[in-house]
Design a protein around this motif. Structure first.
Motif, short mmCIF file in Angstrom:
data_model
loop_
_atom_site.label_atom_id
_atom_site.label_comp_id
_atom_site.label_asym_id
_atom_site.label_seq_id
_atom_site.Cartn_x
_atom_site.Cartn_y
_atom_site.Cartn_z
N GLN A 99 0.83 -1.21 0.00
CA GLN A 99 0.00 0.00 0.00
C GLN A 99 0.86 1.26 0.00
OE1 GLN A 99 -3.14 0.05 -0.57
NE2 GLN A 99 -3.17 -2.20 -0.67
N ASP A 100 1.97 1.23 0.73
CA ASP A 100 2.89 2.37 0.68
C ASP A 100 3.37 2.58 -0.75
OD1 ASP A 100 2.56 2.58 3.33
OD2 ASP A 100 4.68 2.36 3.90
N ALA A 101 3.67 1.48 -1.42
CA ALA A 101 4.15 1.59 -2.79
C ALA A 101 3.10 2.25 -3.66
CB ALA A 101 4.50 0.20 -3.34
N LEU A 102 1.83 1.89 -3.48
CA LEU A 102 0.76 2.49 -4.27
C LEU A 102 0.67 4.00 -4.04
CD1 LEU A 102 -2.00 -0.23 -3.79
CD2 LEU A 102 -1.03 0.47 -5.98
N VAL A 103 0.83 4.37 -2.77
CA VAL A 103 0.76 5.81 -2.46
C VAL A 103 1.90 6.55 -3.14
CG1 VAL A 103 0.94 7.49 -0.60
CG2 VAL A 103 -0.45 5.43 -0.28
N HIS A 104 3.11 6.00 -3.01
CA HIS A 104 4.29 6.67 -3.59
C HIS A 104 4.16 6.74 -5.11
CE1 HIS A 104 6.61 7.26 0.03
NE2 HIS A 104 6.45 5.96 0.38
N TYR A 105 3.65 5.68 -5.72
CA TYR A 105 3.50 5.68 -7.19
C TYR A 105 2.52 6.76 -7.63
CZ TYR A 105 6.11 1.28 -7.81
OH TYR A 105 7.08 0.32 -7.84
N HIS A 106 1.42 6.89 -6.89
CA HIS A 106 0.44 7.93 -7.24
C HIS A 106 1.05 9.32 -7.14
CE1 HIS A 106 -3.39 6.01 -8.11
NE2 HIS A 106 -3.17 5.13 -7.13
N MET A 107 1.82 9.55 -6.08
CA MET A 107 2.45 10.87 -5.89
C MET A 107 3.46 11.11 -7.01
SD MET A 107 3.01 10.77 -1.77
CE MET A 107 3.91 12.30 -1.72
N ALA A 108 4.23 10.05 -7.37
CA ALA A 108 5.23 10.19 -8.42
C ALA A 108 4.55 10.52 -9.75
CB ALA A 108 6.04 8.91 -8.55
N VAL A 109 3.43 9.87 -10.03
CA VAL A 109 2.72 10.13 -11.29
C VAL A 109 2.31 11.60 -11.36
CG1 VAL A 109 0.58 9.66 -12.54
CG2 VAL A 109 1.93 7.76 -11.66
N GLU A 110 1.78 12.13 -10.24
CA GLU A 110 1.34 13.53 -10.26
C GLU A 110 2.52 14.48 -10.48
OE1 GLU A 110 -1.73 14.53 -10.33
OE2 GLU A 110 -2.34 12.42 -10.26
N LEU A 111 3.61 14.20 -9.77
CA LEU A 111 4.79 15.08 -9.88
C LEU A 111 5.37 15.02 -11.30
CD1 LEU A 111 6.48 14.31 -6.46
CD2 LEU A 111 5.59 16.53 -7.17
#
Length: 1133
Positions: free
Chosen positions: A220-232
C-alpha cells in the motif's frame, strides 16, 4: 539495455535480483544442481515480521542491464552468490581473488554476497565466516537452503534501511536526480536550482521509493508513492519516468488483484504462504516488531482508493507504453511492458486487447539482434499468442522462429531445433501426426498452409539425416491432403516419395523421436480408395452343406420368438456380424473389394493381401495396376485358411510407392461391408468332373450358371439312346468316403416316357474311399422318349380312312389323300407341338464327403447339367385297330410319318421292314397281344386309365418294344425306339384290352384260337372243353353256352344247316356255374362229325337275364375251326 527478459511479469517488480554464478572451473551439471537448490528459496518470510521477500535468481545477467537499476529497482543486482571449487589451500587465495573480482562487476549495486566453496578441507575451511560457506563436495551440502535464507534476510535488512532512508522527507537535503544511462549526457549543464528540476528529482525519487516499498513488501505504501510520483512527473512532462511510475502502479495493483501471479503455472506463487494483503490484518497499525522493523502498516489505508481496478490497470499500461515509445533507447523497457500487460490480459481473458499489445511488441525495434535473440523473440511471441488463445498466430511465429534456426546467415544451421519448433506449430494449424484425426468429418484448417508446413517438415527431417522421418511425413501429406493436391502436385509428391523409399522403405512401425514424441504409422487408405468389402461364398460346387439331421445343434441358441424387443440392435456391430455361409479349411477363399484410383495416372499397387485374425490364414498377395481415375474397380483378394474356426477379415495390406500399409476396416468409416466374420469348417475333399460329351454354354432355366460345375450338350433323335461317360477325380487332399448320385429333370414342357437318365452306381462305389489323385468312371444312359403323336387335333376317328398329317410341310406321293384343316396353323418342330421334338434338361447331382468335414456332418454337391436337343424322328399321325383272328391279339394300324431329312427304316418284331423316305408317310400294321388288367374302370368313365402303375409300366414297355426305328444313312449310324404310348386313345385302348372273362376252348386236348385248326376223324367223338377264368373282382355266372356248328364257303355264304353233318353227343348247351374272382370253371361236351370238311363252331350265350348285366365284350369266345378227315380212305390210298 539491449537484451529483453521475455519471461518478466508484473509481480517481478516486487522481487530482488540475485545473480548466481560459477567462479573458476565448476562442472556445469554440478553448478545447475546447486543453482536449482538455491533457486528453490524464491520467497522468504522475514523473522519477527509478517512481510515476505521475493527473490528472482539469474545465472547470467548483463552488467549493462544492471545500469537500469535506479530506473526500476527489480533490475538491480542486489545479491551475488558465487559457486566455486577449490582443491587445496594453495588455490584459496586465487579463488578468493576471483570472487572479489566478480563482486566488483556488480559492486555498485550489491547489498550482500556469498561464496559457496566445494572441495576445500583444512584450517581455512574450519574458519567461521558469514560470507563464505565451505562444503566437502556437491552431494554433502545439506544447509545450502538455510544459508541462502540467511543471505536473503541480510539483503532485506539493507533494503529496508534504504527504503526508510529514502522515504524520510529531509527537506533540507538536496534530492539527487536519478537517471537512466542514456540521459546522463543530456543533463549536463542544467540548472539544478530550478523548480522544474527539483520537481523532476522529487518525482523520480518518489517513484524509486515506491519500487523499494514494493520490494520490501509494503504494497500500500508503494501504491501511495506511485500515485504521488505520477502527479509530480506528469507536471514536468518527464515521460520516461512517468511511464515507469505508471508501470509500477500497474504492477502493485496486479500483485494485489492476482496474488497467484500472472506468469502461469510454472512461476506461480506458493499458496501456503500468507500474502501481504492478509498480513496487515493481524497487526495493529504502527506497531513495531521486536527487531524494530514495522509491518506493512499501510494495508488498511486507502486500499480501494489507491489500487487500480483491473480495467484501469490496462489503461495505465497503455499509457506507460505510449510514453516509453517516445524514447528510442527504451525499446527493451517498452517490449517488456507489453509482455507484462499481455500476461495480465490473459488472466482477464481479454484476448483481443492482448493481441493489440503483442502486435505493438512485434514492431518494437531493438536494433541489431543476434540470430539466437531473434529465435527467442519469435518463440516468446508464439507462447504469448498461445496464452491468449491465438493458436494459429502462435503457430505462425513458432514457424518463423523455426525458419530463423536455419537462416542462410547461420554458419551451422540448427535443423534439429528447426524440426522441433515446426512440430510445435502443428496444433496451431489444426494438424496432428495421427492420420486417424483426419477420418472424422470435414477437413479442419487451411490445407494450403498445412501442406506447406508438412513439406517443411519433410525437408527438415531430410536435412537432419533421417530419411525414415521424411517418408513418414510425406506419406502423411499424401494421405491426408490428397483431396487438396493438384494433379501436378500429386505427381511431384509421389515421385519424391518413391525417391525416399528407394533408400528407406516406409512401414507400419511407430517412429519414436529422441524427445519421446511418437509418430503413428500412416496407412494409405486412399491409395487406392476402398468403397466396399464383400466376403465371397465359395463356388457352388465347393460350398459345404450341413447334413439335415445335424442342423439342430446350431439352432439351439435361437430365440423361439419371431421378434423380441429385448434384442439390442447395434448398427456398429454390422461389421462384426457372422455371415451365413462357411469357408472350408484348405480351400482358396475370396474377398472382393471395390476400389477407386483417385490419382490422375496409373496406380501400381504391389503386394495387396488380406489382414485376418482368429484362424491361421495364408494370404496370397496380388499386384494391381489401376487406370487413372478408374472409377469403381473390382479387386479380388484370396487366401487359404489353414485351420478351422471363426475368421475375421480385419482389413487389407498394400505396398504403394514403396510404403507398406495395413489398412483396418474399423478406421475406414466410408466402407460398406455385409459382415467380416465367417466360420471356417474342417477340410472336405474336392471332386473334379469330366465327361465324354462336349461341354455346353446352355444352363437349365431354373438354375443359375454358377450352380453347375459344367453342362454337357447332345443332339438326339426322339427315341435315341446315348451313353455319357463321367470321370470323377479326387483333386483335393482328403479321401472321398461317401458318394451319392441323384438326378432331376428341370424341363416340364415336354412329356417324357420312360427313364430319361439311368445309371449303375455299384461299380463306382466299390472304389471308395477314393484317395487324392485317384479317379473313377461312371456311365449314364441318356434315353430320349418324347410323345410320338402328331399335333393336337390331328388324330381322326377310326372310321376315317384318310391319313391325317395336316399342318406339316410334306412332299409325298400321298398328297392327294391329305385333308388340310383351315384352323390348324403350321408350326415348326422347335415349338414341340408340330412334331415330337424339343429340349430336355436335367441335373445330375453328386453328393460326396470325407475327411474331418465329414465328421462334423458336412458334405459337398457337384452338379452336372445335361442339355439334350431332341430332333423329331418319326411320329404317328393316326392309330387304329383291327380285330385279329385270335381273341388275345389284335392288329394295330399306324400311319407313320418320317419327319427327318434322311431315309429311315422302321420295323417291329415279327414284321418286315418298312422304308420311309424323307417327309414320307406310310401305313403299317402290327399284330400285338392284348393286355391283361386287374381292375375295371367304372362304366361311365370316359377315358380309360391303367389303375395299376406296374401294369401301366408293362404296357409302356410292350408298346416301346413293339416298334424299333433304325435310321439308316451313309453319314448316320444311329437307331432308336419309338413308342405309341402317347397316341393311344380310349377306343384303341379298349380294343387292346383283354376281357375280364377269359375263355379257353380245347378240342381233343388241343387249344383252339386264331388260325389253329383242330384235326379229327369222321365218326370219332370229338371232346369239346370250355374253360372260363374270372379275372374280374366280382363273382360271375351262372352262364349257358350254345354251340352252333357252321360251314363258311369263303364267299360270304355261311351254312348253319348241318343236322346231317354234325351231331352232338349229349346237349349242345353247356352250363357253367357261378365263378368266383380269380377262379375258373370247366364244362365238357362232345361232337361227332359224320363226313369230312371244314367246320366252324360258333359258341353263343343264351340271351337270359344274367348275360345282360355284363358288357358284350366280356363274352368274346374264340372261333373254333375243325377239319374232319376220312381217315380210313386216306389209309387205303
Amino acid at each position: 539495455m539491449s537484451v529483453p527478459d521475455y519471461m518478466q511479469c508484473a509481480e517481478d517488480h516486487q522481487t530482488v535480483l540475485v545473480v548466481v554464478q560459477p567462479v573458476g572451473i565448476v562442472p556445469e551439471d554440478q553448478f545447475f544442481k546447486i543453482y536449482k537448490r538455491i533457486a528453490s528459496v524464491s520467497q522468504v518470510s522475514i523473522r519477527d515480521s509478517q512481510r515476505l521477500l521475493y527473490i528472482r535468481y539469474r545465472h547470467h545477467y548483463l552488467p549493462e542491464n544492471n545500469e537500469w537499476g535506479d530506473f526500476q529497482t527489480h533490475r538491480k543486482v542486489v545479491g551475488l552468490i558465487a559457486v566455486t571449487t577449490c582443491g587445496s589451500s594453495k588455490e584459496w587465495p586465487q579463488t578468493s581473488e576471483r570472487f572479489h573480482g566478480q563482486k566488483e562487476v556488480y559492486g555498485s549495486t550489491l547489498y550482500d554476497s556469498r561464496l559457496l566453496v566445494f572441495g576445500l578441507q583444512g584450517e581455512i575451511a574450519e574458519q567461521q565466516r558469514t560470507d563464505v560457506a565451505f562444503y566437502l563436495n556437491f552431494d554433502e551440502c545439506p544447509d545450502v537452503e538455510k544459508r541462502v535464507e540467511d543471505f536473503v534476510e541480510s539483503i532485506f535488512i539493507v533494503l529496508e534501511s534504504k527504503r526508510l532512508d529514502r522515504a524520510t522527507d529531509k527537506s533540507g537535503d538536496k534530492i539527487p536526480l536519478l537517471c537512466v544511462p542514456f540521459e546522463k549526457k543530456d543533463f549536463v549543464g542544467l540548472d539544478t536550482d530550478s523548480r522544474h528540476y527539483k520537481k523532476r528529482c522529487q518525482g523520480r525519487m518518489r517513484k524509486h521509493v515506491g519500487d523499494l516499498c514494493l520490494q520490501a513488501g509494503m504494497l500500500q505504501d508503494a501504491l501511495v508513492h506511485y500515485h504521488m510520483a505520477v502527479e509530480l512527473l506528469r507536471g514536468v512532462n518527464d515521460f520516461l519516468w512517468l511511464g515507469a511510475a505508471l508501470e509500477g502502479l500497474c504492477s502493485a495493483s496486479v500483485i494485489f488483484h492476482y496474488p497467484g501471479g500472472t506468469a502461469g503455472k510454472t512461476a506461480g506463487r506458493k499458496p501456503n504462504i500468507s500474502q501481504p494483503a492478509d498480513a496487515g490484518k493481524r497487526h495493529r497499525p504502527g506497531a513495531l516488531t521486536s527487531n524494530g522493523i514495522s509491518a506493512d502498516t499501510s494495508t488498511e489505508i486507502g486500499r480501494a482508493k489507491n489500487c487500480l481496478s483491473p480495467e484501469d490497470i490496462i489503461e495505465k499500461y497503455k499509457e506507460a507504453i505510449s510514453y516509453y515509445g517516445k524514447y528510442k533507447n527504451a525499446g527493451v523497457i517498452e517490449l517488456e511492458a507489453c509482455v507484462k500487460a499481455v500476461r495480465v490480459l490473459a488472466i482477464q481473458k481479454r484476448a483481443m486487447e492482448a493481441s493489440e499489445f503483442l502486435q505493438n511488441a512485434v514492431y518494437i525495434n531493438l536494433g541489431q539482434l543476434s540470430e539466437e535473440e531473434k529465435i527467442q523473440r519469435y518463440s516468446i511471441l508464439s507462447e504469448l499468442y498461445d496464452l491468449i488463445g491465438f493458436h494459429r498466430k502462435s503457430a505462425f511465429f513458432k514457424r518463423v522462429a523455426a525458419m530463423q534456426c536455419v537462416a542462410p546467415t547461420i554458419p551451422e544451421p540448427g535443423w534439429r531445433a528447426c524440426y522441433k519448433l515446426l512440430l510445435e506449430t502443428l496444433p496451431g494449424y489444426s494438424l496432428s501426426l495421427d492420420p486417424k484425426d483426419f477420418n472424422k468429418g470435414t477437413h479442419r484448417g487451411w490445407a494450403a498452409v498445412q501442406m506447406r508446413l508438412l513439406h517443411e517438415l519433410v525437408y527438415a527431417s531430410r536435412r537432419m539425416g533421417n530419411p525414415g522421418l521424411s517418408v513418414r511425413h510425406l506419406s502423411f501429406l499424401l494421405q491426408t491432403m490428397l483431396d487438396f493436391l493438384s494433379d501436378q502436385e500429386k505427381k511431384e509428391v509421389t515421385q519424391s516419395l518413391e525417391n525416399y523409399t528407394s533408400k528407406c522403405p516406409g512401414g507400419m512401425e511407430v517412429i519414436t523421436l529422441p524427445d519421446g514424441l511418437k509418430l503413428p504409422p500412416v496407412p494409405f487408405t486412399k491409395l487406392p480408395i476402398v468403397r466396399s468389402v464383400k466376403l465371397l461364398n465359395l463356388p457352388v460346387s465347393l460350398r459345404p452343406h450341413k447334413v439335415k439331421g445335424l442342423l439342430g445343434q446350431n439352432m439351439s441358441t435361437a430365440s423361439p420368438f419371431i421378434y423380441s424387443p429385448i434384442i439390442m440392435h447395434n448398427r456398429g456391430e454390422e461389421r462384426c456380424k457372422k455371415i451365413d455361409f462357411q469357408w472350408v479349411q484348405g480351400d482358396v477363399c475370396e474377398v472382393q473389394l471395390m476400389v477407386y484410383n483417385p490419382m490422375p495416372y496409373e496406380l501400381r499397387v504391389e503386394n495387396m493381401g488380406l489382414l485376418t485374425s482368429g484362424v491361421e490364414f495364408e494370404s496370397l498377395p496380388a499386384a494391381l495396376s489401376l487406370p487413372a481415375e478408374s472409377g469403381l474397380y473390382p479387386v479380388t483378394l484370396v487366401g487359404v485358411p489353414r485351420t478351422a474356426g471363426n475368421i475375421t477379415v480385419n482389413g487389407y495390406h498394400t505396398s504403394v510407392f514403396g510404403v507398406t500399409s495395413d489398412c483396418l476396416l474399423e478406421s475406414l468409416p466410408g466402407v460398406k461391408t455385409g459382415g467380416c466374420l465367417v466360420e471356417v469348417i474342417p477340410s472336405l475333399p474336392r471332386l473334379q468332373l469330366s465327361t465324354s460329351l462336349p461341354r455346353s454354354a446352355h444352363t437349365p432355366q431354373p438354375m443359375s450358371k454358377e450352380e453347375l460345375s459344367s453342362t454337357v450338350s447332345v443332339q438326339l433323335f426322339n427315341g435315341e439312346t446315348q451313353q455319357l461317360t463321367i470321370t470323377l477325380e479326387n483333386i483335393g487332399t482328403e479321401d472321398i468316403e461317401t458318394l451319392e448320385l441323384t438326378s432331376k429333370t428341370v424341363t416340364t414342357k415336354e412329356k417324357v416316357f420312360g427313364e430319361f437318365l439311368s445309371w449303375e452306381l455299384e461299380e463306382a462305389l466299390s472304389h471308395l474311399p477314393l484317395k487324392p489323385g485317384q479317379s473313377v468312371t461312371l456311365t449314364v444312359n441318356i434315353k430320349v422318349k418324347l410323345d410320338f403323336s402328331g399335333q393336337e387335333n390331328l388324330l381322326q376317328d377310326l372310321n376315317d380312312d384318310g391319313i391325317s398329317v395336316t399342318g406339316l410341310p410334306i412332299s409325298s406321293p400321298l398328297r392327294q389323300v391329305l385333308k388340310p384343316r383351315a384352323e390348324t396353323k403350321p408350326v415348326s418342330s422347335e415349338s414341340g407341338k408340330g412334331s415330337p421334338g424339343g429340349t430336355l434338361e436335367a441335373v445330375l447331382n453328386f453328393k460326396y464327403s470325407g475327411g474331418a468335414g465329414k465328421v462334423e456332418g458336412y458334405y459337398r454337391d457337384l452338379s452336372l447339367g445335361v442339355h439334350v436337343d431332341v430332333e423329331p424322328s418319326v411320329f404317328f399321325t393316326r392309330v387304329s385297330t383291327l380285330p385279329a383272328t385270335s381273341t388275345r391279339q389284335c392288329h394295330l394300324l399306324l400311319d407313320i410319318f418320317n419327319s427327318t431329312e434322311h431315309e429311315l427304316t422302321v420295323n417291329a418284331k415279327n414284321n418286315q421292314d418298312l422304308v420311309l423316305h424323307a417327309s414320307e408317310c406310310q401305313r403299317m400294321a402290327i399284330q400285338v397281344d392284348k393286355f391283361d388288367f386287374e381292375s375295371l374302370p367304372p362304366p361311365d368313365q370316359e377315358t380309360v386309365r391303367f389303375a395299376n402303375p406296374k401294369q401301366l409300366e408293362e404296357e409302356r414297355q410292350h408298346a416301346q418294344g413293339s416298334i424299333i426305328l433304325n435310321h439308316s444313312h451313309p453319314s448316320l449310324r444311329r437307331h432308336g425306339e419309338a413308342s405309341v404310348e402317347g397316341v393311344l386313345n380310349q377306343l384303341v385302348l379298349e380294343h387292346l384290352q383283354l376281357a375280364p372273362l377269359q375263355w379257353d376252348v380245347v378240342v381233343n386236348g388241343k387249344p383252339c384260337d386264331c388260325d389253329v385248326i383242330a384235326d379229327c376223324k369222321v365218326g370219332d367223338a370229338v371232346t369239346l372243353e370250355i374253360k372260363l377264368t374270372n379275372l374280374s373282382k366280382n363273382a360271375v355266372g351262372p352262364f349257358a353256352l350254345t354251340v352252333v356248328p357252321y360251314q363258311d364257303y369263303q364267299n360270304g355264304v355261311q351254312n348253319y344247316d348241318l343236322q346231317d353233318g354234325v351231331t352232338f353227343i349229349g346237349s349242345n348247351t353247356f352250363y357253367i356255374d357261378a365263378v368266383k374272382p380269380k377262379e375258373n370253371s370247366v364244362c365238357v361236351g362232345a361232337l361227332l362229325f359224320l363226313y369230312t370238311g371244314d367246320f366252324y363252331l360258333n359258341i353263343k350265350f343264351q340271351d337270359d337275364s344274367a348275360g345282360r348285366e355284363l358288357p358284350l365284350a366280356w363274352f368274346a369266345l374264340p372261333s373254333v375251326h375243325i377239319k374232319a378227315q376220312d381217315t380210313p380212305l386216306q389209309a387205303g390210298a
